[in-house]
Design a protein around this motif. Structure first.
Motif, mmCIF file in Angstrom:
data_model
loop_
_atom_site.group_PDB
_atom_site.id
_atom_site.type_symbol
_atom_site.label_atom_id
_atom_site.label_comp_id
_atom_site.label_asym_id
_atom_site.label_seq_id
_atom_site.Cartn_x
_atom_site.Cartn_y
_atom_site.Cartn_z
ATOM 1 N N LEU A 1 0.823 -1.222 0.000
ATOM 2 C CA LEU A 1 0.000 0.000 0.000
ATOM 3 C C LEU A 1 0.856 1.271 0.000
ATOM 4 O O LEU A 1 0.403 2.330 -0.447
ATOM 5 N N LEU A 2 2.082 1.179 0.526
ATOM 6 C CA LEU A 2 2.835 2.395 0.823
ATOM 7 C C LEU A 2 3.068 3.349 -0.370
ATOM 8 O O LEU A 2 3.033 4.565 -0.170
ATOM 9 N N PRO A 3 3.272 2.858 -1.621
ATOM 10 C CA PRO A 3 3.435 3.826 -2.726
ATOM 11 C C PRO A 3 2.148 4.601 -3.038
ATOM 12 O O PRO A 3 2.163 5.541 -3.817
ATOM 13 N N TRP A 4 1.034 4.172 -2.446
ATOM 14 C CA TRP A 4 -0.249 4.864 -2.596
ATOM 15 C C TRP A 4 -0.596 5.063 -4.070
ATOM 16 O O TRP A 4 -0.948 6.146 -4.521
ATOM 17 N N ASN A 5 -0.467 3.993 -4.842
ATOM 18 C CA ASN A 5 -0.880 4.062 -6.242
ATOM 19 C C ASN A 5 -2.211 3.327 -6.408
ATOM 20 O O ASN A 5 -2.703 2.690 -5.479
ATOM 21 N N GLN A 6 -2.784 3.462 -7.611
ATOM 22 C CA GLN A 6 -4.124 2.925 -7.857
ATOM 23 C C GLN A 6 -4.240 1.447 -7.512
ATOM 24 O O GLN A 6 -5.120 1.036 -6.769
ATOM 25 N N ILE A 7 -3.308 0.663 -8.044
ATOM 26 C CA ILE A 7 -3.414 -0.790 -7.888
ATOM 27 C C ILE A 7 -3.298 -1.176 -6.410
ATOM 28 O O ILE A 7 -4.035 -2.017 -5.908
ATOM 29 N N ALA A 8 -2.378 -0.485 -5.697
ATOM 30 C CA ALA A 8 -2.178 -0.796 -4.276
ATOM 31 C C ALA A 8 -3.417 -0.390 -3.474
ATOM 32 O O ALA A 8 -3.908 -1.136 -2.619
ATOM 33 N N PHE A 9 -3.940 0.786 -3.781
ATOM 34 C CA PHE A 9 -5.107 1.293 -3.064
ATOM 35 C C PHE A 9 -6.289 0.322 -3.211
ATOM 36 O O PHE A 9 -6.925 -0.063 -2.236
ATOM 37 N N TRP A 10 -6.534 -0.093 -4.458
ATOM 38 C CA TRP A 10 -7.700 -0.944 -4.692
ATOM 39 C C TRP A 10 -7.462 -2.381 -4.238
ATOM 40 O O TRP A 10 -8.394 -3.035 -3.760
ATOM 41 N N ALA A 11 -6.231 -2.865 -4.373
ATOM 42 C CA ALA A 11 -5.946 -4.229 -3.874
ATOM 43 C C ALA A 11 -6.138 -4.246 -2.356
ATOM 44 O O ALA A 11 -6.655 -5.222 -1.791
ATOM 45 N N THR A 12 -5.753 -3.161 -1.681
ATOM 46 C CA THR A 12 -5.916 -3.112 -0.219
ATOM 47 C C THR A 12 -7.395 -2.982 0.140
ATOM 48 O O THR A 12 -7.861 -3.570 1.119
ATOM 49 N N THR A 13 -8.145 -2.220 -0.685
ATOM 50 C CA THR A 13 -9.585 -2.103 -0.439
ATOM 51 C C THR A 13 -10.227 -3.491 -0.502
ATOM 52 O O THR A 13 -10.977 -3.896 0.389
ATOM 53 N N VAL A 14 -9.898 -4.242 -1.569
ATOM 54 C CA VAL A 14 -10.478 -5.583 -1.733
ATOM 55 C C VAL A 14 -9.964 -6.519 -0.632
ATOM 56 O O VAL A 14 -10.733 -7.263 -0.013
ATOM 57 N N GLY A 15 -8.667 -6.437 -0.345
ATOM 58 C CA GLY A 15 -8.054 -7.324 0.663
ATOM 59 C C GLY A 15 -8.669 -7.114 2.040
ATOM 60 O O GLY A 15 -8.991 -8.086 2.731
ATOM 61 N N THR A 16 -8.854 -5.846 2.420
ATOM 62 C CA THR A 16 -9.392 -5.588 3.766
ATOM 63 C C THR A 16 -10.900 -5.878 3.806
ATOM 64 O O THR A 16 -11.457 -6.114 4.870
ATOM 65 N N GLU A 17 -11.536 -5.887 2.593
ATOM 66 C CA GLU A 17 -12.960 -6.219 2.546
ATOM 67 C C GLU A 17 -13.186 -7.659 2.988
ATOM 68 O O GLU A 17 -14.180 -7.973 3.643
ATOM 69 N N SER A 18 -12.236 -8.553 2.624
ATOM 70 C CA SER A 18 -12.406 -9.963 3.022
ATOM 71 C C SER A 18 -12.435 -10.085 4.536
ATOM 72 O O SER A 18 -13.063 -11.004 5.067
ATOM 73 N N ALA A 19 -11.758 -9.150 5.243
ATOM 74 C CA ALA A 19 -11.743 -9.234 6.711
ATOM 75 C C ALA A 19 -13.152 -9.109 7.275
ATOM 76 O O ALA A 19 -13.482 -9.721 8.297
ATOM 77 N N SER A 20 -14.022 -8.347 6.573
ATOM 78 C CA SER A 20 -15.387 -8.131 7.098
ATOM 79 C C SER A 20 -16.196 -9.426 7.064
ATOM 80 O O SER A 20 -17.249 -9.533 7.686
ATOM 81 N N LYS A 21 -15.707 -10.445 6.313
ATOM 82 C CA LYS A 21 -16.448 -11.715 6.213
ATOM 83 C C LYS A 21 -16.173 -12.626 7.408
ATOM 84 O O LYS A 21 -16.849 -13.635 7.571
ATOM 85 N N VAL A 22 -15.201 -12.277 8.234
ATOM 86 C CA VAL A 22 -14.897 -13.114 9.405
ATOM 87 C C VAL A 22 -16.109 -13.069 10.336
ATOM 88 O O VAL A 22 -16.664 -11.995 10.582
ATOM 89 N N PRO A 23 -16.585 -14.238 10.813
ATOM 90 C CA PRO A 23 -17.784 -14.218 11.647
ATOM 91 C C PRO A 23 -17.596 -13.380 12.917
ATOM 92 O O PRO A 23 -16.492 -13.296 13.444
ATOM 93 N N VAL A 24 -18.689 -12.802 13.376
ATOM 94 C CA VAL A 24 -18.820 -12.035 14.626
ATOM 95 C C VAL A 24 -17.978 -10.741 14.616
ATOM 96 O O VAL A 24 -18.525 -9.653 14.710
ATOM 97 N N ILE A 25 -16.659 -10.856 14.482
ATOM 98 C CA ILE A 25 -15.819 -9.659 14.621
ATOM 99 C C ILE A 25 -15.471 -9.016 13.286
ATOM 100 O O ILE A 25 -14.693 -8.071 13.228
#
Ligand code: HEM
Length: 391
Positions: A144-168
């Motif tokens: 994410l650190l270079p803050w470019n398009q691909i990094a920004f969106w890959a991190t958006t998608v990557g952190t979205e998977s975290a929301s699928k963890v049950p309960v938390i």
């Protein structure tokens, strides 16, 4: 010159038990390794040397890098264009990250197939799996650190998977992002984890890993409980024989890193834009197997099953030395463990390949195909039926 050396030696002799320290150091330096120790046993040191190279180039980058959404991308451009050898540090750091993960995976494969995780080295393996997880987290946060398009969106998608963890899940996603979306808060968090938490965590766990490895010495290929003490005349001296091999590998590693940096430099990319989603967002190669696996879990419990599906391999890896209780170490005498290992390895490679080619066009045996999201090849004149019929 000798006079100065003697004065320094005398200074330490007068104050410390230098004889004991000297004995300890020479015992470690001249330690005998099992006779089959060869080039494959250099992969752990290669991982360590890549970590050292990452630390040095990372410190050089930190001098000019600025972790804010306004300045991050510009500071990378500045490092590349203006700073003396900045482009080289950046390229070696970016290529070194991939190479370190590759080296760690190869080292893990080596210790798995040689049965080096078996008693008494179970904890060397467990600390190794922790190192593997820390190393890929390094990759995720650094991306994410270079803050470019691909990094920004890959991190958006990557952190979205975290929301699928049950309960938390929702809490976890918020915690990772520092808010509802990927913003400067996320950049700050990833930065701190990448440059403070992970380097120290990795250093600490590597120290424990190496200490345990030295305590039980390298594994032989004998059965568990039948490892005879090494006779000095049979073993291979760590110094100079093994150290010389490590030296050769470092030279080759540096040559490969510099060559890749020059021949195939990493792009800086467009600056991150939260309002414009790029067409195909894919993670780095080491996340491709999990990325592809997640796509096959659908329906009400799909997300939950996907998270479980991606976590099981890591849990299995952690517990493996306690699950495989067989006494044999030699790969030819462990058909089941070796078969399972090959199955896991080829499965991960196949999933990674599908992830890589999904949503692209490919030619196989002269025929052009559109590869669907799930990796299904559809002949290009028939793209309307994008997904295979459900079974
Ligand atoms: C940053 C990551 C790592 C570093 C720096 C590292 C370093 C080392 C070094 C220098 C050795 C000595 C022998 C050799 O190189 O083969 C070693 C041994 C070992 N490592 Fe690692 N390692 C790392 C990750 C891992 C991983 C991911 C695993 C497995 C999950 C692992 C499991 C082991 C085992 C079982 C041994 C003992 C090998 C034997 O007795 O033959 N290590 N490690």
């Amino acid at each position: 010159m000798m006079g100065l050396v003697n004065t320094v030696k005398q200074f330490f002799d007068d104050r410390y038990d230098t004889k004991l320290a000297g004995e300890l150091i020479s015992k470690q330096a001249f330690k005998r390794l099992p006779p089959h120790t060869g080039w494959l046993h250099v992969l752990g040191s290669l991982s360590l040397l890549l970590f050292i190279s990452q630390t040095i180039t990372g410190i050089m980058l930190l001098i000019y890098y600025r972790p804010t959404p306004e300045a991050a991308h510009k500071s990378i451009q500045y490092i590349t264009a203006e700073v003396q050898f900045g482009w080289l540090y950046r390229q070696i750091h970016a290529w070194g990250a991939s190479m370190m993960i590759f080296a760690v995976i190869l080292h893990m494969i080596r210790t798995f197939f040689m049965g080096a995780y078996k008693k008494p080295r179970e904890l060397t393996w467990v600390t190794g799996v922790i190192l593997f997880i820390l190393t890929i987290t390094f990759g995720f946060t650094g991306y994410l650190l270079p803050w470019n398009q691909i990094a920004f969106w890959a991190t958006t998608v990557g952190t979205e998977s975290a929301s699928k963890v049950p309960v938390i899940g929702d809490w976890l996603q918020y915690f990772l992002r520092g808010g509802d979306a990927v913003t400067g808060e996320t950049l700050s968090r990833f930065f701190v984890v990448h440059v403070i938490l992970l380097p120290w965590a990795l250093t600490g766990v590597i120290a424990v890993h190496l200490f345990l490895m030295r305590l039980s010495n390298l594994a032989t290929l004998e059965r568990v409980g039948e490892e005879a003490p090494l006779k000095p005349e049979h073993g291979i001296p760590f110094f100079p024989v093994h150290v010389a091999k490590e030296g050769v590998v470092v030279m080759m590693m540096l040559a490969v890193l510099v060559t890749l940096s020059v021949v195939s430099p990493w792009e800086i990319g467009e600056p991150a834009n939260a309002l414009q989603t790029p067409p195909h967002i894919k993670p780095e190669w080491y996340f491709l197997p999990s990325y592809q696996l997640l796509k096959y879990f659908e329906g009400p419990y799909g997300a939950l099953m996907g998270i479980i599906g991606c976590s099981v391999p890591f849990v299995l890896l952690l517990l493996w030395p306690f699950l495989d209780r067989g006494k044999e170490r030699h790969p030819r005498k462990r058909p089941i463990a070796v078969g399972l290992g090959l199955f896991g390895l080829l499965g991960a490679m196949f999933l990674g390949y599908l992830g890589h080619i999904s949503e692209t066009e490919q030619t196989f045996f002269g025929q052009r195909y559109h590869i669907t999201l799930k990796g299904w090849p559809v002949p290009l004149d028939d793209t309307a039926d994008a997904e295979p019929p459900a079974h």
